[in-house]
Scaffold this active site. Structure first.
Site, PDB file in Angstrom:
ATOM      1  N   HIS A  46      17.083 -34.778  68.905  1.00 26.78           N
ATOM      2  CA  HIS A  46      17.035 -33.534  69.677  1.00 26.78           C
ATOM      3  C   HIS A  46      16.795 -33.838  71.146  1.00 26.78           C
ATOM      4  CE1 HIS A  46      16.258 -31.749  65.627  1.00 26.78           C
ATOM      5  NE2 HIS A  46      17.078 -30.851  66.126  1.00 26.78           N
ATOM      6  N   ASP A  76      18.831 -26.147  71.905  1.00 23.29           N
ATOM      7  CA  ASP A  76      17.671 -26.892  71.400  1.00 23.29           C
ATOM      8  C   ASP A  76      16.725 -27.295  72.528  1.00 23.29           C
ATOM      9  OD1 ASP A  76      17.791 -26.964  68.624  1.00 23.29           O
ATOM     10  OD2 ASP A  76      19.205 -28.624  68.579  1.00 23.29           O
ATOM     11  N   ASP A 110      26.939 -27.164  66.159  1.00 14.79           N
ATOM     12  CA  ASP A 110      25.599 -27.711  65.989  1.00 14.79           C
ATOM     13  C   ASP A 110      25.511 -28.688  64.822  1.00 14.79           C
ATOM     14  OD1 ASP A 110      22.922 -28.013  66.617  1.00 14.79           O
ATOM     15  OD2 ASP A 110      22.289 -26.318  65.394  1.00 14.79           O
TER      16      ASP A 110
END
Length: 453
Positions: free
Chosen positions: A173, A214, A323
């Site tokens: 991430h 994110d 995603d």
């Protein structure tokens, strides 16, 4: 809304606690002063989270005092701000590259619509500025800068904010993942079945949501925040906790940068709400909701992309696909993403073990192998969604390409399965039904808000 000035970055005191969830400017991204709630100052991210600050009852005497920073997700901002106040200026990232690197990066951008675009190479060529460089290029190539009369310097400043609020220490991430999702979103926006209906606003929303979906991710998932009594879990009542944080953080940066300040107020409010709807759609716990709705639309043939509501729904589906598209990339890139996200899973498992918490599904490195995690994720999360996406696109060249990569990558992971797993029939279409149900539940609990394990 009445709110008092904060004494520590990331902590806001309201006269009415019920107003917490109504605060549009996200905690930790700005300071709020006086009665207006106008953002006055923002804290830049610093890639450090001190997990000793966990508000865990077992260690409440050690780490639960008022002297400790309450917020895991804002600690890095507080720490960074305190350095600035002490006159310690952080080393600025080096943006100057030699001409060879710049030339190669420009050459790659000329092929940004190709599915085999190597985001890892592009990030190296841009000296870690892949997200900023990519978004500036896409905003220009889509004509968004001209259409919305955006100031290029302001746009760049906003994108730097977004990029810096990703945590570079996260294996998965991080800003490179955001750039990868944005590049995929760009490819999906070009699909013939969708492209001819899209407005400039649709395109801008899709790219912004992909870039910021994110932002400020802490590297742990929602169940972790819930079981450690994190304040964000309480703020959002355990519902789409991280997605709400990503959205509110994005709004805070948009307002601070004043990127859209010249647009009518009604338009900026609409943009903020639609960004929220797109980012919240990436919550993996809502996977069945969106998939069921998409199947119904395709079965009934009632999608009307002339209608803004239906276009927005397909943008949500496109962002969900972007995603979790890692398994649909070429093997070399897909494998690297898989290893990265599993490393992040395992780090969370080690953290849970250290603090004597129950280890989350898929986070036990001793029990959960990368191949088994990937096969379950592909079988029960990725394949169902991308089959329906292919149905929507009319089995376009890109959709067939992605499904081909998906099948190949799944076969590759099956060949790497430990022997005991293969002996249970994993070489077929998937694990047995009981195991499938368990795997699906685990994926929905720990797949990191729609990310690709």
């Amino acid at each position: 809304m009445s709110c008092l000035m904060v004494e520590r970055c990331g902590e806001i005191l309201f006269e009415n606690p019920d107003q917490n969830a109504k605060c549009v400017c996200m905690l930790g991204d700005i300071r709020l002063r006086g009665q207006t709630g106008v953002p006055a100052e923002r804290r830049g991210s610093y890639p450090f989270i001190d997990f000793r600050l966990l508000n865990n009852t077992t260690y409440s005497g050690e780490i639960g005092t008022k002297k400790k920073v309450k917020r895991l997700l804002s600690f890095q901002r507080y720490f960074h701000a305190s350095r600035l106040l002490r006159g310690i200026i952080p080393q600025a990232p080096l943006h100057l590259l030699d001409e060879d690197y710049l030339g190669q990066a420009r050459h790659m951008l000329s092929k940004v619509g190709m599915w085999d675009f190597d985001i890892f190479l592009f990030d190296r060529l841009t000296n870690g500025n892949s997200l900023v460089t990519l978004l500036c290029h896409l905003f220009n190539s889509h004509g968004l800068i001209h259409h919305f009369k955006l100031d290029m310097v302001t746009l760049h400043r906003f994108l730097v904010m977004v990029q810096e609020d990703y945590h570079s220490q996260n294996p998965y991430h991080n800003a490179v993942h955001a750039a990868d999702v944005t590049q995929a979103m760009h490819c999906y926006l070009k699909e013939p079945k969708l492209a001819s209906f899209l407005t400039p606003l649709d395109i801008m929303l899709g790219l912004l949501a992909a870039a910021a979906h994110d932002v400020d991710h802490p590297g742990v998932n929602q169940p972790f925040l819930i079981k450690t009594n994190h304040h964000l879990a309480n703020l959002y009542q355990n519902m789409s906790v991280l997605e709400n944080h990503h959205w509110r953080s994005t709004i805070g940066m948009l307002r601070e940068s004043r990127l859209l300040a010249h647009l009518p107020k009604e338009m900026t409010q609409d943009i903020e709400q639609q960004l929220g709807s797109l980012i919240l759609a990436t919550d993996i716990n809502r996977q069945n909701e969106f998939l069921t709705r998409l199947k119904a639309h395709l079965h009934n043939k009632d999608l009307r992309l002339e209608d803004a509501h239906d276009r927005h729904f397909m943008l949500q589906i496109a962002l969900k696909c972007a995603d979790i598209c890692n398994p649909c990339r070429i093997w070399e890139m897909s494998k690297q993403w898989s290893e990265r996200v599993c490393e992040e899973f395992y780090r969370q498992g080690e953290l849970e073990q250290k603090f004597e918490l129950e280890i989350s599904p898929l986070c036990n490195q001793q029990k959960d192998s990368i191949p088994s995690i990937q096969i379950g994720f592909m079988s029960y999360i990725v394949e169902p969604l991308f089959r329906e996406w292919a149905h929507f696109t009319g089995n376009s060249a890109l959709s067939e390409n992605m499904l081909g990569h998906l099948a190949h990558n799944k076969a590759q992971w099956k060949s790497l399965l430990p022997k005991q797993h293969r002996s249970r029939g994993s070489t077929g279409s998937g694990p047995d039904q009981d195991h499938a149900g368990q795997e699906t539940e685990s994926e929905e609990q720990t797949a990191r808000e729609g990310d690709s394990p």
